[in-house]
Write a protein that holds these residues in place. Sequence first.
Motif, PDB file in Angstrom:
ATOM      1  N   ALA A 130      38.845  42.756  47.121  1.00 10.64           N
ATOM      2  CA  ALA A 130      37.693  43.049  46.247  1.00 10.64           C
ATOM      3  C   ALA A 130      37.215  41.758  45.603  1.00 10.64           C
ATOM      4  CB  ALA A 130      38.062  44.081  45.182  1.00 10.64           C
ATOM      5  N   PRO A 131      36.569  40.897  46.374  1.00  9.81           N
ATOM      6  CA  PRO A 131      36.164  39.585  45.844  1.00  9.81           C
ATOM      7  C   PRO A 131      35.220  39.707  44.660  1.00  9.81           C
ATOM      8  CG  PRO A 131      35.109  40.028  47.966  1.00  9.81           C
ATOM      9  CD  PRO A 131      36.138  41.091  47.769  1.00  9.81           C
ATOM     10  N   SER A 132      35.392  38.804  43.699  1.00 11.12           N
ATOM     11  CA  SER A 132      34.604  38.830  42.475  1.00 11.12           C
ATOM     12  C   SER A 132      34.528  37.426  41.903  1.00 11.12           C
ATOM     13  CB  SER A 132      35.256  39.784  41.457  1.00 11.12           C
ATOM     14  OG  SER A 132      34.523  39.825  40.252  1.00 11.12           O
ATOM     15  N   SER A 133      33.707  37.259  40.887  1.00 11.80           N
ATOM     16  CA  SER A 133      33.650  35.980  40.175  1.00 11.80           C
ATOM     17  C   SER A 133      34.509  36.011  38.919  1.00 11.80           C
ATOM     18  CB  SER A 133      32.209  35.626  39.809  1.00 11.80           C
ATOM     19  OG  SER A 133      31.643  36.642  39.011  1.00 11.80           O
ATOM     20  N   LEU A 134      35.060  37.203  38.571  1.00 10.18           N
ATOM     21  CA  LEU A 134      35.939  37.315  37.412  1.00 10.18           C
ATOM     22  C   LEU A 134      37.008  38.358  37.703  1.00 10.18           C
ATOM     23  CD1 LEU A 134      36.476  36.346  34.499  1.00 10.18           C
ATOM     24  CD2 LEU A 134      35.070  38.262  33.703  1.00 10.18           C
ATOM     25  N   TYR A 135      38.253  37.938  37.551  1.00 11.01           N
ATOM     26  CA  TYR A 135      39.394  38.825  37.764  1.00 11.01           C
ATOM     27  C   TYR A 135      40.128  39.004  36.442  1.00 11.01           C
ATOM     28  CZ  TYR A 135      38.624  37.592  42.679  1.00 11.01           C
ATOM     29  OH  TYR A 135      38.064  37.390  43.922  1.00 11.01           O
ATOM     30  N   VAL A 136      40.560  40.224  36.191  1.00 12.52           N
ATOM     31  CA  VAL A 136      41.348  40.514  34.993  1.00 12.52           C
ATOM     32  C   VAL A 136      42.683  41.097  35.449  1.00 12.52           C
ATOM     33  CG1 VAL A 136      41.476  41.797  32.835  1.00 12.52           C
ATOM     34  CG2 VAL A 136      39.266  40.952  33.649  1.00 12.52           C
ATOM     35  N   HIS A 141      51.275  39.250  29.471  1.00 16.06           N
ATOM     36  CA  HIS A 141      50.396  38.096  29.253  1.00 16.06           C
ATOM     37  C   HIS A 141      49.179  38.277  30.151  1.00 16.06           C
ATOM     38  CE1 HIS A 141      54.283  35.737  28.159  1.00 16.06           C
ATOM     39  NE2 HIS A 141      53.831  36.432  27.141  1.00 16.06           N
ATOM     40  N   SER A 142      48.120  38.834  29.617  1.00 18.83           N
ATOM     41  CA  SER A 142      46.928  39.123  30.406  1.00 18.83           C
ATOM     42  C   SER A 142      46.241  37.828  30.853  1.00 18.83           C
ATOM     43  CB  SER A 142      45.938  39.953  29.589  1.00 18.83           C
ATOM     44  OG  SER A 142      46.467  41.218  29.285  1.00 18.83           O
ATOM     45  N   LYS A 143      45.754  37.845  32.084  1.00 20.90           N
ATOM     46  CA  LYS A 143      45.027  36.701  32.631  1.00 20.90           C
ATOM     47  C   LYS A 143      43.585  37.096  32.916  1.00 20.90           C
ATOM     48  CE  LYS A 143      48.859  34.180  33.146  1.00 20.90           C
ATOM     49  NZ  LYS A 143      49.154  32.964  32.375  1.00 20.90           N
ATOM     50  N   TRP A 144      42.664  36.241  32.482  1.00 21.69           N
ATOM     51  CA  TRP A 144      41.248  36.361  32.823  1.00 21.69           C
ATOM     52  C   TRP A 144      40.901  35.131  33.642  1.00 21.69           C
ATOM     53  CZ3 TRP A 144      37.420  39.930  30.662  1.00 21.69           C
ATOM     54  CH2 TRP A 144      38.027  40.991  29.953  1.00 21.69           C
ATOM     55  N   VAL A 145      40.455  35.347  34.880  1.00 22.09           N
ATOM     56  CA  VAL A 145      40.347  34.259  35.847  1.00 22.09           C
ATOM     57  C   VAL A 145      38.929  34.187  36.399  1.00 22.09           C
ATOM     58  CG1 VAL A 145      41.299  33.285  37.954  1.00 22.09           C
ATOM     59  CG2 VAL A 145      42.762  34.695  36.469  1.00 22.09           C
ATOM     60  N   GLN A 146      38.339  33.020  36.292  1.00 22.74           N
ATOM     61  CA  GLN A 146      36.989  32.793  36.795  1.00 22.74           C
ATOM     62  C   GLN A 146      37.066  32.147  38.173  1.00 22.74           C
ATOM     63  OE1 GLN A 146      34.476  29.945  34.615  1.00 22.74           O
ATOM     64  NE2 GLN A 146      32.883  31.517  34.598  1.00 22.74           N
ATOM     65  N   ALA A 147      36.222  32.637  39.085  1.00 21.25           N
ATOM     66  CA  ALA A 147      36.265  32.146  40.458  1.00 21.25           C
ATOM     67  C   ALA A 147      34.863  31.886  40.978  1.00 21.25           C
ATOM     68  CB  ALA A 147      36.982  33.142  41.361  1.00 21.25           C
ATOM     69  N   ASP A 148      34.791  30.995  41.945  1.00 25.54           N
ATOM     70  CA  ASP A 148      33.565  30.732  42.696  1.00 25.54           C
ATOM     71  C   ASP A 148      33.954  30.854  44.159  1.00 25.54           C
ATOM     72  OD1 ASP A 148      31.231  29.909  43.805  1.00 25.54           O
ATOM     73  OD2 ASP A 148      31.326  27.849  43.071  1.00 25.54           O
ATOM     74  N   ARG A 156      42.199  32.044  31.428  1.00 25.39           N
ATOM     75  CA  ARG A 156      42.737  32.154  30.070  1.00 25.39           C
ATOM     76  C   ARG A 156      43.872  33.178  30.061  1.00 25.39           C
ATOM     77  NH1 ARG A 156      40.585  28.517  26.032  1.00 25.39           N
ATOM     78  NH2 ARG A 156      38.556  27.856  26.872  1.00 25.39           N
ATOM     79  N   THR A 157      44.782  33.005  29.127  1.00 27.33           N
ATOM     80  CA  THR A 157      45.903  33.928  28.972  1.00 27.33           C
ATOM     81  C   THR A 157      45.902  34.502  27.566  1.00 27.33           C
ATOM     82  OG1 THR A 157      47.233  32.595  30.505  1.00 27.33           O
ATOM     83  CG2 THR A 157      48.418  34.170  29.107  1.00 27.33           C
ATOM     84  N   LEU A 158      46.112  35.819  27.469  1.00 26.97           N
ATOM     85  CA  LEU A 158      46.189  36.484  26.168  1.00 26.97           C
ATOM     86  C   LEU A 158      47.493  37.272  26.100  1.00 26.97           C
ATOM     87  CD1 LEU A 158      42.999  36.708  27.316  1.00 26.97           C
ATOM     88  CD2 LEU A 158      42.727  37.265  24.886  1.00 26.97           C
ATOM     89  N   MET A 159      48.228  37.104  25.007  1.00 20.23           N
ATOM     90  CA  MET A 159      49.557  37.714  24.876  1.00 20.23           C
ATOM     91  C   MET A 159      49.464  39.150  24.348  1.00 20.23           C
ATOM     92  SD  MET A 159      51.545  34.345  23.421  1.00 20.23           S
ATOM     93  CE  MET A 159      53.137  35.146  23.265  1.00 20.23           C
ATOM     94  N   ILE A 230      43.620  45.626  22.867  1.00 19.82           N
ATOM     95  CA  ILE A 230      42.868  45.545  24.124  1.00 19.82           C
ATOM     96  C   ILE A 230      41.382  45.340  23.835  1.00 19.82           C
ATOM     97  CG2 ILE A 230      42.107  46.880  26.134  1.00 19.82           C
ATOM     98  CD1 ILE A 230      44.940  48.041  26.270  1.00 19.82           C
ATOM     99  N   GLY A 231      40.873  46.049  22.828  1.00 19.63           N
ATOM    100  CA  GLY A 231      39.469  45.862  22.467  1.00 19.63           C
ATOM    101  C   GLY A 231      39.170  44.445  22.048  1.00 19.63           C
ATOM    102  N   ALA A 232      40.053  43.868  21.233  1.00 19.56           N
ATOM    103  CA  ALA A 232      39.865  42.486  20.788  1.00 19.56           C
ATOM    104  C   ALA A 232      39.933  41.517  21.961  1.00 19.56           C
ATOM    105  CB  ALA A 232      40.913  42.135  19.736  1.00 19.56           C
ATOM    106  N   GLU A 233      40.868  41.755  22.873  1.00 18.96           N
ATOM    107  CA  GLU A 233      40.982  40.904  24.060  1.00 18.96           C
ATOM    108  C   GLU A 233      39.706  40.947  24.886  1.00 18.96           C
ATOM    109  OE1 GLU A 233      43.082  41.104  28.428  1.00 18.96           O
ATOM    110  OE2 GLU A 233      44.276  41.820  26.736  1.00 18.96           O
ATOM    111  N   VAL A 234      39.247  42.147  25.191  1.00 19.62           N
ATOM    112  CA  VAL A 234      38.076  42.298  26.052  1.00 19.62           C
ATOM    113  C   VAL A 234      36.829  41.715  25.386  1.00 19.62           C
ATOM    114  CG1 VAL A 234      36.521  44.011  27.077  1.00 19.62           C
ATOM    115  CG2 VAL A 234      39.009  44.247  27.329  1.00 19.62           C
ATOM    116  N   ALA A 235      36.659  41.945  24.079  1.00 19.98           N
ATOM    117  CA  ALA A 235      35.499  41.398  23.383  1.00 19.98           C
ATOM    118  C   ALA A 235      35.524  39.871  23.387  1.00 19.98           C
ATOM    119  CB  ALA A 235      35.457  41.929  21.950  1.00 19.98           C
ATOM    120  N   ALA A 236      36.693  39.288  23.126  1.00 21.84           N
ATOM    121  CA  ALA A 236      36.801  37.827  23.089  1.00 21.84           C
ATOM    122  C   ALA A 236      36.550  37.214  24.461  1.00 21.84           C
ATOM    123  CB  ALA A 236      38.176  37.427  22.566  1.00 21.84           C
ATOM    124  N   MET A 237      37.099  37.817  25.501  1.00 22.68           N
ATOM    125  CA  MET A 237      36.941  37.253  26.836  1.00 22.68           C
ATOM    126  C   MET A 237      35.544  37.504  27.406  1.00 22.68           C
ATOM    127  SD  MET A 237      39.590  35.494  27.654  1.00 22.68           S
ATOM    128  CE  MET A 237      39.344  34.948  25.955  1.00 22.68           C
TER     129      MET A 237
END
Length: 292
Positions: A130-136, A141-148, A156-159, A230-237
């Motif tokens: 499922a290719p994307s430009s953003l992976y969660v 330790h949650s990872k938010w990953v930007q791709a091209d 970024r990592t959020l605890m 989770i709400g704070a994480e998603v809003a910040a990212m």
Amino acid sequence: MTSRYIAIDWGSTNLRAWLCLNGTATQSRHSQQGITRLNGQTPQAVLAEMTHGWCDSDTPIVMAGMVGSNVGWKEAPYLPVPVSLNGIADRLTHVTGPVWIVPGLSVNRGDNHNVMRGEETQLLGAHQLAPSSLYVLPGTHSKWVQADGDRITDFRTLMTGELHDVLLRHTLVGAGLPPQIIAPQTFTVGLERGLNDPAVLPSLFEVRAAHVLGALPREQVSEFLSGVLIGAEVAAMAEAFPGQQAITLVAGDSLAARYRQALGTLGRKVTVVEGDTAFQAGIRSIAYAVAI
């Protein structure tokens, strides 16, 4: 191309192994002998026990996770981003015989210092499925990953998961609470709080005060706290990675539902890939891509 290989996900606290034939996992084993819980055994001995009866001396074994860290079996250097996911197979660290470790990824610049191990293999699989430009990748330790395309450009990592556990188990927020229950409506209330106000520190003591004053059922504190975090994480990212409308979420059913709800509230389109499915797809491509 090898038709038989062993895939290993070796983290700090757990070890999982799969025997794979023709690209399909046919058997699996699980142990709590993570790389920090070897109980006096060597990594070689633990691996031999986990794979007993599965392989001969020529069967490739591809390992990902903390086994390649500086407290693991052998350190597999981080690959700095930007990096091509499809090039990971060319950068494995050899351990012994047909045993190899997948490298982690790193970001090292003034505004962001980050590392990952294990998630890079899931990312490779998720990119194929499922290719994307953003992976969660939510979790401890949650990872938010930007791709091209296949190139990872930032992450970024959020605890979030660890903070939830610590607050409930080791702080006044969770002191004296009864067993917790699943409460979707309470999770949603917390989620709205976190999404609307991601500066979460002032909210944390209010979680304690709310159940002391009777405004929050004591057996639903975990759900409310989960929603807030989770709400704070998603809003910040969402602010850190603006303009990303399509997201690939790599997670199991429970976490996927919570993050899908949070991202959907912000109008983000989400495709879910189950975490083990992503890992298997990623490590399969690594095993097939290298001449081992």
